[in-house]
Design an enzyme around this catalytic site. Structure first.
Site, PDB file in Angstrom:
ATOM      1  N   ALA A  88       0.848  -1.202   0.000  1.00 50.44           N
ATOM      2  CA  ALA A  88       0.000   0.000   0.000  1.00 50.44           C
ATOM      3  C   ALA A  88       0.879   1.247   0.000  1.00 50.44           C
ATOM      4  CB  ALA A  88      -0.901  -0.011   1.221  1.00 50.44           C
ATOM      5  N   ASN A  89       0.271   2.399   0.108  1.00 53.30           N
ATOM      6  CA  ASN A  89       1.033   3.644   0.261  1.00 53.30           C
ATOM      7  C   ASN A  89       0.297   4.553   1.238  1.00 53.30           C
ATOM      8  OD1 ASN A  89      -0.844   5.401  -1.342  1.00 53.30           O
ATOM      9  ND2 ASN A  89      -0.279   3.928  -2.936  1.00 53.30           N
TER      10      ASN A  89
END
Ligand code: CTP
Length: 426
Positions: A228-229
Site C-alpha cells: 500500500a502507500n
C-alpha cells in the site's frame, strides 16, 4: 468516529452530520434586521441554522421572518416544547453559537450566567465555539460595566467580532456599530471549516462531467497481505467536492478511502469503490469515455505482485515477482477517450541532491502528456493526511502557471478553478 456526549463531532474529519448546526442568537438591537443576511448566508453555505431571538429581538424582526429565512422552528422561551428539553438541547447540539446583534443587556446576562430565556439558557449549556457581535450606542459600549462584562465573556471563551466605529441608529456615530453581516457569516464559516465542515453549496449545473481518481491502491501479495502507500484520498475528495460546488457532475473512483474521509464527500458525488491499480484502470477507462475532465489524483502502485492464491507461509523464504502496472495517466492522456477532454495528473515528489521536487514535477509533466500536472512536495509524513499543503500547477510543457497554499479544501478550490480556466481556453 469520535463523538462527544451531545452527538457533536469532536474532531475534524470525524463528523456525525454533514450539515453543521448553528445556533444563531438575536437580541433586541436595530441591527437585528442585518442579521437576516448573516443567517441567509450561513444557510446558503449549507449550515442548519436555528435562530433563537430574545423577546426584544422580535420587536425588531418578527418570528415569521426568522422561521422563513432559517427554515427551522423558532423558539424564544424555555417552556415552549418543554418535552424536547429545548433549554438544554438547543445549546448542547450546536456546532457553533453566534449572537448578532448582542445588546449590552444580553452581554451582561451571558457574563454573569443569568438564564431567563432560551438564548441565555443555551449559552450556559453550549460547549461549542461561540462568536458574539455586540451592537449598541457608544456610551453603553464604553461604560465600565460593559467593558468588564466583555472581559468576562472573553475569559469564558467567547470570540468577539466588532463592534465597528460607524453610523449608529440615529444621526450619531461612534464605536458600537455591529460588524457587517457578511463579515460575521464569513468568520462563522471559517470556524465551521476548521471543524471539518464543508460548504454544501452546489453551483449552477455546467453540464460538464469530471471523473477523478483518489486514494491509494492496494496490490495483493496473497489473500491476507498487500502493498500500500500513505495516500488518504483527502485531496481527491476535496477536489471532487470543489468540482461539485463549481457545478460539475462528479464521479469519484476511490481506492481504499477510509469511511471517515469518504463521509466528507458532498452528496451528489457518484462514488466508485476500488482496490488495486487494475481496478482504477478499468473504472477510469470506462468513465473517461463520457468525461470532460479526467483527474488522476490517486497514488497508483507502479508494480503489482504476481500474487499467491494461498497464504504465504513462514519458513519457506519469500521470493516475490513484480509485474509493472500500466501508467494509467499516460494512457488516458495520450489516447483521449473523448474529444476536447482535459486530462490532469498529480505528482508527489521529494526532490533529491540533483533536482528539486519542482524540477522533477516539470519533467514528469512533459513525460505524461497531460494538460496539467499538480505537483506537491512530500516527505516522510509531509503532504499526507489532514494537513496544509502547497502545490504548483504545471502545464504539459513544464511551465508553472499557478501556486496554491492552504488547507486541502482551499487548495482544491484553486485547482478546480485553474482547470476550469485552462481547459476552457485550451
Ligand atoms: N499514475 C498512473 N499510473 C501509474 C502511476 C502513476 O496513472 N502506474 C499517475 C498518478 O495518478 C499521478 C501521476 O501518474 O497522477 C504521477 O504519479 P507518480 O507516482 O508521481 O508517477 P510515476 O510515473 O509513477 O513516476 P515515479 O517514477 O516518480 O514514481
Amino acid at each position: 468516529m469520535a463523538l462527544n456526549a451531545t452527538g457533536r463531532a469532536s474532531q475534524p474529519g470525524g463528523l456525525s452530520h454533514a450539515k453543521p448546526r448553528v445556533l444563531f442568537g438575536v437580541t433586541g438591537g436595530i441591527a437585528a434586521y442585518k442579521a437576516v443576511t448573516a443567517v441567509r448566508r450561513l444557510r446558503q453555505w449549507g449550515a442548519d441554522v436555528t435562530v433563537v431571538p430574545t423577546r426584544s429581538a422580535l420587536q425588531m424582526v418578527g418570528k415569521t421572518t426568522w422561521e422563513a429565512i432559517s427554515g427551522n422552528q423558532v423558539r424564544v422561551e424555555v417552556w415552549e416544547d418543554a418535552a424536547d428539553v429545548v433549554h438544554v438541547n438547543t445549546g448542547a447540539s450546536a456546532d457553533l453559537f453566534v449572537v448578532a446583534p448582542a445588546t449590552a443587556n444580553t452581554i451582561a446576562k451571558f457574563a454573569h450566567g443569568l438564564a431567563d430565556n432560551l438564548l441565555t439558557n443555551s449559552a450556559l449549556v453550549a460547549t461549542c465555539p461561540r462568536l458574539i457581535a455586540p451592537a449598541m450606542h457608544t456610551q453603553m459600549w464604553e461604560h465600565p460595566a460593559t467593558v468588564a462584562n466583555i472581559e468576562l465573556l472573553t475569559k469564558h471563551g467567547w470570540e468577539l467580532i466588532g463592534p465597528e466605529v460607524g453610523q449608529l441608529t440615529g444621526a450619531d456615530s461612534g464605536a458600537g456599530r455591529m460588524s457587517e453581516p457578511e463579515v460575521i457569516a464569513d468568520r462563522a464559516i471559517e470556524i465551521l471549516e476548521t471543524q471539518g465542515y464543508r460548504s454544501q453549496y452546489v453551483g449552477e449545473p455546467t453540464g460538464k462531467t469530471w471523473v477523478i481518481s483518489a486514494g491509494g491502491t492496494h496490490e495483493a501479495i496473497d489473500p491476507v497481505r498487500y502493498i500500500a502507500n500513505h495516500s488518504t484520498g483527502i485531496m481527491g475528495v476535496e477536489l471532487a467536492n470543489a468540482a461539485l460546488r463549481a457545478g460539475h457532475r462528479v464521479k469519484l473512483v476511490g481506492a481504499n478511502i477510509s469511511e471517515q474521509v469518504r463521509d466528507t464527500c458532498l452528496s451528489g458525488i457518484e462514488f466508485v469503490n476500488v482496490v488495486s491499480a487494475s481496478d482504477v484502470y478499468e473504472q477510469m477507462d470506462r468513465l473517461a469515455a463520457s468525461a470532460d475532465v479526467v483527474i488522476m489524483a490517486a497514488a497508483i502502485s507502479d508494480f503489482r505482485v504476481a500474487s499467491s492464491a494461498t497464504k504465504i507461509k513462514r519458513g519457506r523464504g519469500l521470493d516475490l515477482t513484480f509485474e509493472e502496472n500500466p501508467d494509467i495517466l499516460h494512457d488516458l492522456a495520450t489516447n483521449r477517450r473523448k474529444n476536447a477532454q482535459c486530462v490532469v495528473g498529480f505528482a508527489a515528489e521529494t526532490g533529491d541532491e540533483t533536482h528539486t521536487y519542482l524540477e522533477y514535477g516539470q519533467q514528469k509533466a512533459q513525460r505524461k502528456g497531460a494538460d496539467l500536472l499538480v505537483v506537491n512536495q512530500v516527505g516522510n509524513s509531509a503532504g499526507f493526511g489532514d494537513v496544509d499543503t502547497t502545490v504548483s500547477v504545471v502545464t504539459g510543457a513544464g511551465e508553472i502557471i499557478k501556486e496554491y497554499s492552504g488547507t486541502k479544501s482551499q487548495v482544491a478550490t484553486g485547482i478546480v478553478s485553474v482547470i476550469d480556466q485552462w481547459c476552457t481556453n485550451a
